[in-house]
Structure formats: C-alpha cells, structure tokens
Design a protein around this motif. Structure first.
Motif, PDB file in Angstrom:
ATOM      1  N   PRO A  78      48.233  -5.590  32.743  1.00  0.00           N
ATOM      2  CA  PRO A  78      49.500  -4.514  32.536  1.00  0.00           C
ATOM      3  C   PRO A  78      50.447  -4.693  31.279  1.00  0.00           C
ATOM      4  N   ASP A  79      50.671  -6.531  31.469  1.00  0.00           N
ATOM      5  CA  ASP A  79      51.604  -6.718  31.343  1.00  0.00           C
ATOM      6  C   ASP A  79      51.685  -6.830  29.785  1.00  0.00           C
ATOM      7  N   THR A  80      50.029  -7.448  28.994  1.00  0.00           N
ATOM      8  CA  THR A  80      49.587  -7.145  27.511  1.00  0.00           C
ATOM      9  C   THR A  80      48.691  -5.943  27.928  1.00  0.00           C
ATOM     10  N   PRO A  81      49.037  -4.508  26.961  1.00  0.00           N
ATOM     11  CA  PRO A  81      48.249  -3.896  27.364  1.00  0.00           C
ATOM     12  C   PRO A  81      47.780  -3.961  25.373  1.00  0.00           C
ATOM     13  N   GLY A  82      46.556  -3.261  25.705  1.00  0.00           N
ATOM     14  CA  GLY A  82      46.090  -2.781  24.420  1.00  0.00           C
ATOM     15  C   GLY A  82      45.167  -4.519  23.942  1.00  0.00           C
ATOM     16  N   GLU A  83      45.406  -5.354  24.299  1.00  0.00           N
ATOM     17  CA  GLU A  83      44.845  -6.545  24.247  1.00  0.00           C
ATOM     18  C   GLU A  83      43.599  -6.918  24.329  1.00  0.00           C
ATOM     19  N   LEU A  84      42.907  -5.640  24.828  1.00  0.00           N
ATOM     20  CA  LEU A  84      41.331  -5.445  24.575  1.00  0.00           C
ATOM     21  C   LEU A  84      40.920  -4.395  24.312  1.00  0.00           C
ATOM     22  N   ASP A  85      40.395  -4.313  23.868  1.00  0.00           N
ATOM     23  CA  ASP A  85      40.084  -2.917  23.370  1.00  0.00           C
ATOM     24  C   ASP A  85      38.665  -2.221  24.528  1.00  0.00           C
ATOM     25  N   PRO A  86      38.276  -0.967  25.330  1.00  0.00           N
ATOM     26  CA  PRO A  86      37.322  -0.487  25.534  1.00  0.00           C
ATOM     27  C   PRO A  86      36.163  -1.008  25.827  1.00  0.00           C
ATOM     28  N   ASP A  87      35.690  -1.087  24.366  1.00  0.00           N
ATOM     29  CA  ASP A  87      34.307  -1.500  24.090  1.00  0.00           C
ATOM     30  C   ASP A  87      34.178  -2.966  24.506  1.00  0.00           C
ATOM     31  N   THR A  88      35.150  -3.874  23.990  1.00  0.00           N
ATOM     32  CA  THR A  88      35.145  -5.468  24.643  1.00  0.00           C
ATOM     33  C   THR A  88      35.679  -5.344  26.158  1.00  0.00           C
ATOM     34  N   ARG A  89      36.497  -4.774  26.641  1.00  0.00           N
ATOM     35  CA  ARG A  89      36.318  -5.417  27.962  1.00  0.00           C
ATOM     36  C   ARG A  89      35.281  -4.866  28.764  1.00  0.00           C
ATOM     37  N   ALA A  90      34.496  -3.689  28.286  1.00  0.00           N
ATOM     38  CA  ALA A  90      33.305  -3.594  29.303  1.00  0.00           C
ATOM     39  C   ALA A  90      32.281  -4.274  28.748  1.00  0.00           C
ATOM     40  N   ALA A  91      32.288  -5.706  27.977  1.00  0.00           N
ATOM     41  CA  ALA A  91      30.742  -6.427  27.365  1.00  0.00           C
ATOM     42  C   ALA A  91      31.067  -7.503  28.366  1.00  0.00           C
ATOM     43  N   LEU A  92      32.944  -7.474  28.128  1.00  0.00           N
ATOM     44  CA  LEU A  92      33.407  -8.964  29.114  1.00  0.00           C
ATOM     45  C   LEU A  92      32.959  -8.996  30.492  1.00  0.00           C
ATOM     46  N   VAL A  93      33.638  -7.785  31.312  1.00  0.00           N
ATOM     47  CA  VAL A  93      32.911  -7.036  32.246  1.00  0.00           C
ATOM     48  C   VAL A  93      31.697  -7.320  32.911  1.00  0.00           C
ATOM     49  N   ALA A  94      30.031  -7.044  31.860  1.00  0.00           N
ATOM     50  CA  ALA A  94      29.159  -6.671  32.102  1.00  0.00           C
ATOM     51  C   ALA A  94      28.215  -8.166  31.966  1.00  0.00           C
ATOM     52  N   ARG A  95      29.328  -9.381  31.077  1.00  0.00           N
ATOM     53  CA  ARG A  95      28.636 -10.250  31.145  1.00  0.00           C
ATOM     54  C   ARG A  95      29.162 -11.539  32.064  1.00  0.00           C
ATOM     55  N   VAL A  96      30.714 -11.108  32.531  1.00  0.00           N
ATOM     56  CA  VAL A  96      30.433 -11.829  34.143  1.00  0.00           C
ATOM     57  C   VAL A  96      29.370 -11.828  35.085  1.00  0.00           C
ATOM     58  N   ARG A  97      29.753 -10.219  34.970  1.00  0.00           N
ATOM     59  CA  ARG A  97      28.252  -9.996  36.179  1.00  0.00           C
ATOM     60  C   ARG A  97      27.089  -9.808  36.002  1.00  0.00           C
ATOM     61  N   GLY A  98      26.806 -10.327  34.880  1.00  0.00           N
ATOM     62  CA  GLY A  98      25.067 -10.620  34.294  1.00  0.00           C
ATOM     63  C   GLY A  98      25.232 -11.829  35.122  1.00  0.00           C
TER      64      GLY A  98
END
Length: 129
Positions: A78-98
């Motif tokens: 929250p201190d660095t909003p907008g660092e990642l766009d929603p699509d990039t964030r979702a892709a990173l979360v998916a990668r970690v889940r993988g």
C-alpha cells in the motif's frame, strides 16, 4: 551476521552460500568495514527458502524465478501503490501458486518414496533372526 553464523543457522556450507551469491539468488545486505559480506535475518530467510526448494528438485533457475516473483509481490505494498498493474500482479500470484502446487506434488511423491523405503527396511528387518 557474518557468513559463518549464517552457515550455522541455515545448515548450509560456506561454499554453497557463496554459490548462491554468485548465482544472484541471495545478495548480502551489507558489508563490514573490511569488505566482508554481512547478512540480515531477511537474507537468512531467503537462504532457507532456497534450502527448502533444493530437495524438492527445483532448479536454480526455478528458484530464481520464484524468488523474483515473491520479491516483486512483496514490493507492491500500500505504500507503493501502482507498482504492479493488476494483470502483472495476477500473473505473479499465479506463478507463486504454481510453485506451491508443484511443491505439494513433490512432497507427496517423496512421502510415497519414503513409504516404499520404510517397507523395504522393515522387510529386511523381518528376515533377520
């Protein structure tokens, strides 16, 4: 912490820690006045992630990919909003889940392998007088 203390805490050899440094998996957070690397608790935690991935058969490249994804997600606060766009964030979360899914599968495979080994040891024990 000096590398010797880190080695004791992580149960990794000095050589292994240096190899992880050389491959870029971990970067000491500081240096002593003499130029020797110094590590923080966060560095030790990172080494423990690496240490836990190795027996599961993850490659250095896979380990680096996971650590990069985790680092990028951790930097998006929250201190660095907008660092990642929603699509990039979702892709990173998916990668970690993988990786979490792959780790869970590998743990299951290791449990099955351990059960076979224990069965074998028990069969040998049963044959002894």
């Amino acid at each position: 912490m000096k590398i010797g203390e880190v080695a004791a805490r992580t149960e990794l050899s000095l050589r292994t820690i240096r190899q992880y440094e050389d491959s870029g998996l971990v970067v000491p957070s500081a240096a002593s006045e003499g130029g020797f690397p110094l590590y923080t608790d966060a560095d030790v935690a990172r080494l423990m992630v690496i240490r836990r991935m190795k027996p599961l058969g993850f490659t250095i490249e896979e380990t680096a990919e996971l650590l990069t994804a985790v680092d990028r997600l951790a930097a998006d606060t929250p201190d660095t909003p907008g660092e990642l766009d929603p699509d990039t964030r979702a892709a990173l979360v998916a990668r970690v889940r993988g990786y979490e899914h792959a780790a869970t599968e590998r743990v299951g495979e290791l449990r099955a392998q351990l059960a076979r080994v224990e069965e074998f040891a028990n069969s040998l024990r049963a044959r002894l007088p």
